[in-house]
Enzyme design. Sequence first.
Site, PDB file in Angstrom:
ATOM      1  N   MET A   1      28.136 158.441  79.358  1.00 33.00           N
ATOM      2  CA  MET A   1      27.855 157.641  80.933  1.00 33.00           C
ATOM      3  C   MET A   1      28.184 156.478  81.136  1.00 33.00           C
ATOM      4  O   MET A   1      27.182 155.942  80.346  1.00 33.00           O
ATOM      5  CB  MET A   1      26.116 158.484  80.671  1.00 33.00           C
ATOM      6  CG  MET A   1      25.582 157.940  82.769  1.00 33.00           C
ATOM      7  SD  MET A   1      24.156 159.067  83.379  1.00 33.00           S
ATOM      8  CE  MET A   1      23.593 157.623  82.731  1.00 33.00           C
ATOM      9  N   CYS A   2      28.865 156.044  82.017  1.00 31.95           N
ATOM     10  CA  CYS A   2      28.754 154.586  82.029  1.00 31.95           C
ATOM     11  C   CYS A   2      29.620 154.606  83.942  1.00 31.95           C
ATOM     12  O   CYS A   2      29.344 156.296  84.086  1.00 31.95           O
ATOM     13  CB  CYS A   2      30.291 154.380  81.825  1.00 31.95           C
ATOM     14  SG  CYS A   2      30.269 154.661  80.037  1.00 31.95           S
ATOM     15  N   GLY A   3      29.618 153.655  84.564  1.00 36.38           N
ATOM     16  CA  GLY A   3      28.954 153.680  86.014  1.00 36.38           C
ATOM     17  C   GLY A   3      30.413 152.831  86.203  1.00 36.38           C
ATOM     18  O   GLY A   3      30.866 152.249  85.133  1.00 36.38           O
ATOM     19  N   ARG A  32      23.669 153.503  84.788  1.00 39.99           N
ATOM     20  CA  ARG A  32      24.528 154.422  84.414  1.00 39.99           C
ATOM     21  C   ARG A  32      24.837 153.714  82.973  1.00 39.99           C
ATOM     22  O   ARG A  32      25.674 154.011  82.652  1.00 39.99           O
ATOM     23  CB  ARG A  32      25.977 154.461  85.361  1.00 39.99           C
ATOM     24  CG  ARG A  32      25.106 156.473  86.684  1.00 39.99           C
ATOM     25  CD  ARG A  32      26.416 156.564  87.576  1.00 39.99           C
ATOM     26  NE  ARG A  32      27.605 157.046  86.885  1.00 39.99           N
ATOM     27  CZ  ARG A  32      27.271 158.066  86.278  1.00 39.99           C
ATOM     28  NH1 ARG A  32      26.207 158.957  86.729  1.00 39.99           N
ATOM     29  NH2 ARG A  32      27.837 158.812  85.098  1.00 39.99           N
TER      30      ARG A  32
END
Length: 297
Positions: A1-3, A32
Amino acid sequence: MCGIVGLFLKTPDLEPRLGALLAGMLGTMSDRGPDSAGFAVYGDRIEGLKLTLRGPDRTVLAEAVAGLGRALGLDLDATLRDTHAVVVLPAPREAEGRDWIADRAPGIDVVGAGRRMEIYKEVGRPAAVAERFALPEMRGSHGIGHTRMATESAVTTGGAHPFSTGPDECLVHNGSLSNHNDLRRRLRREGLAFATENDSEVAAGYLTWRMREGASLRQALEASLSDLDGFFTFVVGTRDGFAVLRDPIACKPAVMAETDAYVAFGSEYRALAGLPGIGGARVFEPEPATVYAWERT
């Protein structure tokens, strides 16, 4: 999960506020991706070439910049920001400068190059990374950013986004590619070099290769839908443009907002909530397998 975040200004009115707005968006995406963060800002176009260098600290960077200037016989214009430096070279001297850095400046990496683009990235919480590099003070026409949660590899500065493999081109990515090792080998045969094992750097290299072959950014992204296996959301910056693409399944969250003044992207709406005029924006979820692109000339 990244932003992921991105902001493209349609007119110059908001350019002095680009960095401050992007910093707010980046900080909002901290949960995130709390491990590391990075961003690219597209500022005023220069006649020469900006090389963004990364090193262990300001002292080592300053020594490297001084040595590079002596080797090239130039009085170099350089801006030092924490562990990064932006050095301006005459464009024809780029290869010579890169060779000197690779051979004579151990521990110094080139993370980006272009007439407008500057890239900064480091380990740490996104708000702290933005503050270290004085992002709120930067101005420009567009910028993209990424907050990383390293689920498949170590937490390192080298693994942070954005990734750049061409002049004024960079990419941030949320997702995972399954065929990046094979594609990396193919792209190396085409003359591209990679500094990490990160799949996102391969995606950036793929787009660079496609555009070198004559494709537009839109065409390169459309081709990636068949050539890249996996799931992804890409936000891409070029010298004059900004683009977004989700894979055909679109399993990663994404939201966009458009007004007469800007186009903004965020992994979640809360990244956009602080933008001016957001209450009157057209807010929408980008469709799967559809390229969204804007350009200023």
